[in-house]
Design a protein around this motif. Structure first.
Motif, PDB file in Angstrom:
ATOM      1  N   ARG A   1     -10.019 -11.902  -4.974  1.00 12.86           N
ATOM      2  CA  ARG A   1      -9.919 -12.304  -6.380  1.00 12.86           C
ATOM      3  C   ARG A   1      -8.651 -13.121  -6.620  1.00 12.86           C
ATOM      4  O   ARG A   1      -8.659 -14.101  -7.363  1.00 12.86           O
ATOM      5  CB  ARG A   1      -9.944 -11.070  -7.279  1.00 12.86           C
ATOM      6  CG  ARG A   1     -11.296 -10.366  -7.351  1.00 12.86           C
ATOM      7  CD  ARG A   1     -11.200  -9.048  -8.127  1.00 12.86           C
ATOM      8  NE  ARG A   1     -12.508  -8.551  -8.536  1.00 12.86           N
ATOM      9  CZ  ARG A   1     -13.288  -7.771  -7.794  1.00 12.86           C
ATOM     10  NH1 ARG A   1     -12.875  -7.404  -6.583  1.00 12.86           N
ATOM     11  NH2 ARG A   1     -14.458  -7.366  -8.248  1.00 12.86           N
TER      12      ARG A   1
ATOM     13  N   PRO B   1     -10.556  -2.386  -8.346  1.00 12.87           N
ATOM     14  CA  PRO B   1      -9.923  -3.612  -7.856  1.00 12.87           C
ATOM     15  C   PRO B   1      -9.917  -4.755  -8.862  1.00 12.87           C
ATOM     16  O   PRO B   1      -8.947  -5.523  -8.922  1.00 12.87           O
ATOM     17  CB  PRO B   1     -10.750  -3.960  -6.614  1.00 12.87           C
ATOM     18  CG  PRO B   1     -12.030  -3.217  -6.757  1.00 12.87           C
ATOM     19  CD  PRO B   1     -11.696  -1.975  -7.507  1.00 12.87           C
TER      20      PRO B   1
ATOM     21  N   GLU C   1     -10.672  -5.570  -1.866  1.00 16.50           N
ATOM     22  CA  GLU C   1     -11.427  -6.179  -2.971  1.00 16.50           C
ATOM     23  C   GLU C   1     -10.506  -6.889  -3.966  1.00 16.50           C
ATOM     24  O   GLU C   1     -10.980  -7.651  -4.815  1.00 16.50           O
ATOM     25  CB  GLU C   1     -12.236  -5.102  -3.704  1.00 16.50           C
ATOM     26  CG  GLU C   1     -13.215  -4.342  -2.837  1.00 16.50           C
ATOM     27  CD  GLU C   1     -14.394  -5.197  -2.403  1.00 16.50           C
ATOM     28  OE1 GLU C   1     -14.627  -6.257  -3.022  1.00 16.50           O
ATOM     29  OE2 GLU C   1     -15.076  -4.816  -1.424  1.00 16.50           O
ATOM     30  N   VAL C   2      -9.215  -6.646  -3.885  1.00 16.54           N
ATOM     31  CA  VAL C   2      -8.240  -7.312  -4.759  1.00 16.54           C
ATOM     32  C   VAL C   2      -7.899  -8.696  -4.217  1.00 16.54           C
ATOM     33  O   VAL C   2      -7.851  -9.685  -4.956  1.00 16.54           O
ATOM     34  CB  VAL C   2      -6.960  -6.460  -4.895  1.00 16.54           C
ATOM     35  CG1 VAL C   2      -5.890  -7.209  -5.683  1.00 16.54           C
ATOM     36  CG2 VAL C   2      -7.278  -5.126  -5.565  1.00 16.54           C
TER      37      VAL C   2
ATOM     38  N   PHE D   1      -7.096  -4.166 -11.299  1.00 22.83           N
ATOM     39  CA  PHE D   1      -5.805  -4.355 -10.640  1.00 22.83           C
ATOM     40  C   PHE D   1      -5.523  -5.840 -10.447  1.00 22.83           C
ATOM     41  O   PHE D   1      -4.415  -6.325 -10.744  1.00 22.83           O
ATOM     42  CB  PHE D   1      -5.789  -3.627  -9.303  1.00 22.83           C
ATOM     43  CG  PHE D   1      -4.424  -3.453  -8.699  1.00 22.83           C
ATOM     44  CD1 PHE D   1      -3.706  -2.284  -8.908  1.00 22.83           C
ATOM     45  CD2 PHE D   1      -3.851  -4.446  -7.914  1.00 22.83           C
ATOM     46  CE1 PHE D   1      -2.437  -2.114  -8.356  1.00 22.83           C
ATOM     47  CE2 PHE D   1      -2.592  -4.294  -7.363  1.00 22.83           C
ATOM     48  CZ  PHE D   1      -1.888  -3.121  -7.583  1.00 22.83           C
ATOM     49  N   ALA D   2      -6.518  -6.577  -9.962  1.00 19.86           N
ATOM     50  CA  ALA D   2      -6.327  -8.009  -9.735  1.00 19.86           C
ATOM     51  C   ALA D   2      -6.040  -8.742 -11.037  1.00 19.86           C
ATOM     52  O   ALA D   2      -5.178  -9.631 -11.092  1.00 19.86           O
ATOM     53  CB  ALA D   2      -7.567  -8.596  -9.052  1.00 19.86           C
TER      54      ALA D   2
ATOM     55  N   PRO E   1      -5.755   0.251  -6.806  1.00 16.75           N
ATOM     56  CA  PRO E   1      -6.355  -1.015  -6.365  1.00 16.75           C
ATOM     57  C   PRO E   1      -7.695  -0.849  -5.668  1.00 16.75           C
ATOM     58  O   PRO E   1      -8.552  -1.724  -5.761  1.00 16.75           O
ATOM     59  CB  PRO E   1      -5.303  -1.596  -5.419  1.00 16.75           C
ATOM     60  CG  PRO E   1      -4.452  -0.450  -5.024  1.00 16.75           C
ATOM     61  CD  PRO E   1      -4.451   0.481  -6.187  1.00 16.75           C
ATOM     62  N   GLN E   2      -7.888   0.272  -4.988  1.00 17.12           N
ATOM     63  CA  GLN E   2      -9.156   0.475  -4.291  1.00 17.12           C
ATOM     64  C   GLN E   2     -10.215   1.072  -5.216  1.00 17.12           C
ATOM     65  O   GLN E   2     -11.413   0.864  -5.009  1.00 17.12           O
ATOM     66  CB  GLN E   2      -8.944   1.383  -3.073  1.00 17.12           C
ATOM     67  CG  GLN E   2     -10.046   1.268  -2.023  1.00 17.12           C
ATOM     68  CD  GLN E   2      -9.606   1.791  -0.671  1.00 17.12           C
ATOM     69  OE1 GLN E   2      -8.457   2.188  -0.483  1.00 17.12           O
ATOM     70  NE2 GLN E   2     -10.498   1.776   0.295  1.00 17.12           N
TER      71      GLN E   2
ATOM     72  N   HIS F   1       0.824  -1.215   0.000  1.00 20.73           N
ATOM     73  CA  HIS F   1       0.000   0.000   0.000  1.00 20.73           C
ATOM     74  C   HIS F   1       0.855   1.261   0.000  1.00 20.73           C
ATOM     75  O   HIS F   1       2.074   1.209   0.185  1.00 20.73           O
ATOM     76  CB  HIS F   1      -0.967  -0.013   1.187  1.00 20.73           C
ATOM     77  CG  HIS F   1      -0.317   0.208   2.533  1.00 20.73           C
ATOM     78  ND1 HIS F   1       0.018   1.457   3.004  1.00 20.73           N
ATOM     79  CD2 HIS F   1       0.050  -0.671   3.513  1.00 20.73           C
ATOM     80  CE1 HIS F   1       0.551   1.353   4.205  1.00 20.73           C
ATOM     81  NE2 HIS F   1       0.589   0.069   4.547  1.00 20.73           N
TER      82      HIS F   1
ATOM     83  N   ALA G   1      -6.722  -0.910   1.042  1.00 17.01           N
ATOM     84  CA  ALA G   1      -6.725  -0.610  -0.397  1.00 17.01           C
ATOM     85  C   ALA G   1      -6.874  -1.889  -1.211  1.00 17.01           C
ATOM     86  O   ALA G   1      -7.326  -1.864  -2.359  1.00 17.01           O
ATOM     87  CB  ALA G   1      -5.437   0.115  -0.788  1.00 17.01           C
ATOM     88  N   TYR G   2      -6.507  -3.016  -0.614  1.00 16.68           N
ATOM     89  CA  TYR G   2      -6.532  -4.297  -1.328  1.00 16.68           C
ATOM     90  C   TYR G   2      -7.664  -5.214  -0.881  1.00 16.68           C
ATOM     91  O   TYR G   2      -7.664  -6.403  -1.217  1.00 16.68           O
ATOM     92  CB  TYR G   2      -5.190  -5.001  -1.151  1.00 16.68           C
ATOM     93  CG  TYR G   2      -4.055  -4.260  -1.820  1.00 16.68           C
ATOM     94  CD1 TYR G   2      -3.948  -4.232  -3.207  1.00 16.68           C
ATOM     95  CD2 TYR G   2      -3.112  -3.563  -1.071  1.00 16.68           C
ATOM     96  CE1 TYR G   2      -2.919  -3.541  -3.829  1.00 16.68           C
ATOM     97  CE2 TYR G   2      -2.081  -2.866  -1.684  1.00 16.68           C
ATOM     98  CZ  TYR G   2      -1.992  -2.858  -3.069  1.00 16.68           C
ATOM     99  OH  TYR G   2      -0.973  -2.167  -3.680  1.00 16.68           O
TER     100      TYR G   2
END
Length: 306
Positions: free
Chosen positions: A52, A290, A48-49, A293-294, A286-287, A37, A45-46
Motif C-alpha cells: 500500500r 493493515p 499487507e502494509v 495502519f498504512a 499492522p498485521q 516490528h 507483520a508488514y
C-alpha cells in the motif's frame, strides 16, 4: 490456509554493530518510511502494509531487529543486548547506512520503542512518528513500582524471563511460547498456522534467546546494559519529550498493554499528536488492520498531522 502476500527479497547492509537483513522497496527517491516490528513477531507483520505504501510512492524499509531473522552481530564479543537504547541505536545506524537523512518511523512493541527513541533523541531524523501504545520509552527507574493486579498478570512472561527457568523455557520451545503470546495478546485476531509459522522462522536466529532475555531483565534494572550504549540510556532515563508530529494508537483488545486515553501520555508529547483506540485490534496492529495502519503512515507522509 489464509492467502498471504509475499515480502520482497531481503537485502543486507552493515549498520553499527549489525549486518541488518531488511526489505527496501519502492522508488529510491520516494518519501522514506521505516517500519519496525515487535517481539515476538517479524517483518511479515508488514506484508499487507508495504504494498500500500509502495503504491503511494514511498520508499519502504522493513528491518529484521537484532536477534530476529537473518540479522547478525558483526562481532562475537558485542553484548547481545535487547535494551531500548540498542533498538534506537540500531535504527539510527540503519538510517545512516542507507543514507536516509529523515524518514517517517512507524512501529509497535520493540520496534515502536526503537522508533520512539530516535524520534525523542534525534528528532531531525524523524519526519513523523506512528507509535502503537503511545510513549514507548521505558522508565527503568520506576520499573519496580507495582502495577494493578490485573496488569501485573498480563506481564507474567516478563517475570518468567527473569529466571533461568524462563531462559530455559524459551530456549526449549520458543515457538510454543511465542504462539501463546500471539494468542493472548491478540485474542480477537484469527491468525492461522501458516501465518504464525512464517514469522516464527525469524525466532531461529542464534541470538534470539540472549537478546530477548536481556531485554526483559534490563528493563527492570536486573542486569547491566551494553557499556557502549550507556550514554543513550542516560538520556532516555530523563524521559525526553517527543516533539515530532505523531499518531499514537492502542488496540481495544490488546491483551498485554490495555488501551489508555490520550491524556495518560500527553505530557510526553510536546509536538502535534493525535491518539485513537482501535476497536477489534489486539497487540499487532499492522498485521491485524493493515489498511488502517498504512493510511495512518500516509497521513504522516503527507504532513497531515499538524
Amino acid at each position: 490456509m489464509t492467502r498471504m502476500t509475499a515480502m520482497p527479497p531481503l537485502q543486507h547492509i552493515r549498520a553499527g554493530v549489525l549486518d541488518i537483513a531488511h526489505v527496501d522497496a519502492g522508488p529510491r527517491d520516494g518519501p522514506p518510511v521505516v517500519l519496525m516490528h515487535g517481539f515476538p513477531y517479524d517483518i511479515h507483520a508488514y506484508a499487507e502494509v508495504l504494498p500500500r505504501l509502495v503504491a503511494a510512492g514511498c520508499r519502504v524499509v522493513v528491518p529484521c531487529l537484532r536477534g530476529f531473522g537473518p540479522t547478525r552481530f558483526l562481532h562475537a564479543d558485542t553484548p547481545r543486548s535487547g535494551e531500548q537504547a540498542a533498538l534506537g541505536a540500531d535504527l539510527l545506524a540503519l538510517l545512516d547506512a542507507l543514507a536516509i537523512p529523515r524518514a517517517v518511523l512507524a512501529g509497535y512493541d520493540w520496534g515502536g520503542r526503537g522508533a520512539c527513541v530516535v524520534a525523542a533523541l534525534w528528532p531531525e531524523r524523524c519526519r513523523g512518528l506512528l507509535s502503537f501504545n503511545s510513549y514507548n520509552i521505558q522508565a527503568i527507574a520506576k520499573a519496580m513500582v507495582p502495577d494493578t493486579p490485573e496488569n501485573e498478570r498480563s506481564l507474567w512472561y516478563q517475570y518468567y524471563f527473569h529466571s533461568e527457568r524462563g531462559r530455559a523455557g524459551l530456549a526449549q520451545d520458543r515457538r510454543a511460547l511465542c504462539r501463546l503470546l500471539w494468542r493472548t495478546w491478540s485474542p480477537t485476531w484469527a491468525f492461522d498456522d501458516a501465518a504464525f509459522d512464517r514469522s516464527a522462522a525469524a525466532f531461529d536466529n542464534p541470538d534470539f534467546v540472549d537478546v530477548v532475555i536481556h531485554s526483559y531483565r534490563h528493563r527492570f534494572g536486573l542486569v547491566p546494559g551494553d557499556p557502549a550504549l550507556a550514554g543513550i540510556e542516560a538520556r532516555l532515563a530523563l524521559q525526553p519529550a517527543i516533539t515530532v508530529p505523531t499518531l499514537t494508537f492502542d488496540g481495544a483488545d490488546d491483551g498485554v498493554r490495555p488501551p489508555a486515553p490520550a491524556s495518560q501520555h500527553a505530557h510526553r508529547f510536546s509536538g502535534p499528536r493525535v491518539h485513537a483506540v482501535v476497536p477489534g485490534v489486539g497487540h499487532n496492529m499492522p498485521q491485524e488492520v493493515p489498511a488502517l495502519f498504512a493510511d495512518a503512515v500516509l497521513r504522516l507522509v503527507r504532513g497531515e498531522v499538524v
